[in-house]
Design an enzyme around this catalytic site. Sequence first.
Site, PDB file in Angstrom:
ATOM      1  N   VAL A  63      -6.935   3.834  55.659  1.00  0.00           N
ATOM      2  CA  VAL A  63      -8.066   3.573  54.765  1.00  0.00           C
ATOM      3  C   VAL A  63      -8.430   4.899  54.106  1.00  0.00           C
ATOM      4  O   VAL A  63      -8.438   5.939  54.753  1.00  0.00           O
ATOM      5  CB  VAL A  63      -9.287   3.018  55.525  1.00  0.00           C
ATOM      6  CG1 VAL A  63     -10.447   2.738  54.565  1.00  0.00           C
ATOM      7  CG2 VAL A  63      -8.918   1.749  56.293  1.00  0.00           C
ATOM      8  N   CYS A  64      -8.724   4.855  52.822  1.00  0.00           N
ATOM      9  CA  CYS A  64      -9.219   6.022  52.098  1.00  0.00           C
ATOM     10  C   CYS A  64      -8.228   7.189  52.224  1.00  0.00           C
ATOM     11  O   CYS A  64      -7.025   7.010  52.074  1.00  0.00           O
ATOM     12  CB  CYS A  64     -10.614   6.356  52.619  1.00  0.00           C
ATOM     13  SG  CYS A  64     -11.604   7.439  51.572  1.00  0.00           S
ATOM     14  N   THR A  65      -8.713   8.385  52.549  1.00  0.00           N
ATOM     15  CA  THR A  65      -7.824   9.547  52.624  1.00  0.00           C
ATOM     16  C   THR A  65      -6.975   9.578  53.885  1.00  0.00           C
ATOM     17  O   THR A  65      -6.206  10.520  54.091  1.00  0.00           O
ATOM     18  CB  THR A  65      -8.634  10.858  52.515  1.00  0.00           C
ATOM     19  OG1 THR A  65      -9.635  10.884  53.541  1.00  0.00           O
ATOM     20  CG2 THR A  65      -9.281  10.985  51.152  1.00  0.00           C
TER      21      THR A  65
END
Length: 228
Positions: A102-104
């Site tokens: 998720v995300c970075t």
Amino acid sequence: MSSSLKFGLLVFPRITQLDMTGPLQVFSSLPGAEIHLVWKRIEAVQSDTVLSILPTTAFADCPQLDVICVPGGYGTDDLMGDDEVLNFLRAQAAGAKFVTSVCTGSLVLAAAGLLEGRKAATHWSAIDVLPIFGVTASRERVCIDGNRITGGGITAGIDLGLTVISELVDRRTAEAIQLRLEYNPAPPFNAGSPETAPADVLALLQERMKVAKARRLDLARAAAARGR
């Protein structure tokens, strides 16, 4: 089938807790699921807010996972160069059904060489980092490339979790979890992406993130060079 499924979510200092707790809530809604919050040691880690998170499983004691998920947060900058973390992810990825983020969190998977030659999603502010590791950046909310499933920024974690359940079990099960969570988003503003946010809001965020973005790019280049 679901009774034997093992899910592991990496936790680490300066994690963005919603990146982790979104998919955690989805995975935990699967009957019989075995959930692990994994870190180097069993000691509380401080998130990027006042919330501390206690891992449940140390790297050395973690069983082979069916799904490994790497959340994001500013702490992922340091993880890109952390051999202990990268080696753990490589070892788990070899036997996992799905390798996710998720995300970075996708930047950490990329630094481990687990996304090379593939496409992946990340937070919009980190989109320039993925190509450094030979990854094609995607602006999809959830990006599927083989058994690699990556989500965009922070709130995409719930979407990521539901997508994983759909792929791992079936759509009906994922839809039942969505209904139980009453996941029916209706945001009050249409400012949730660079494409829709007002220009002045986008400019404000870009300015605030400028220093952090430059640091992240430097760390990614160093990690990529070290891995060659």
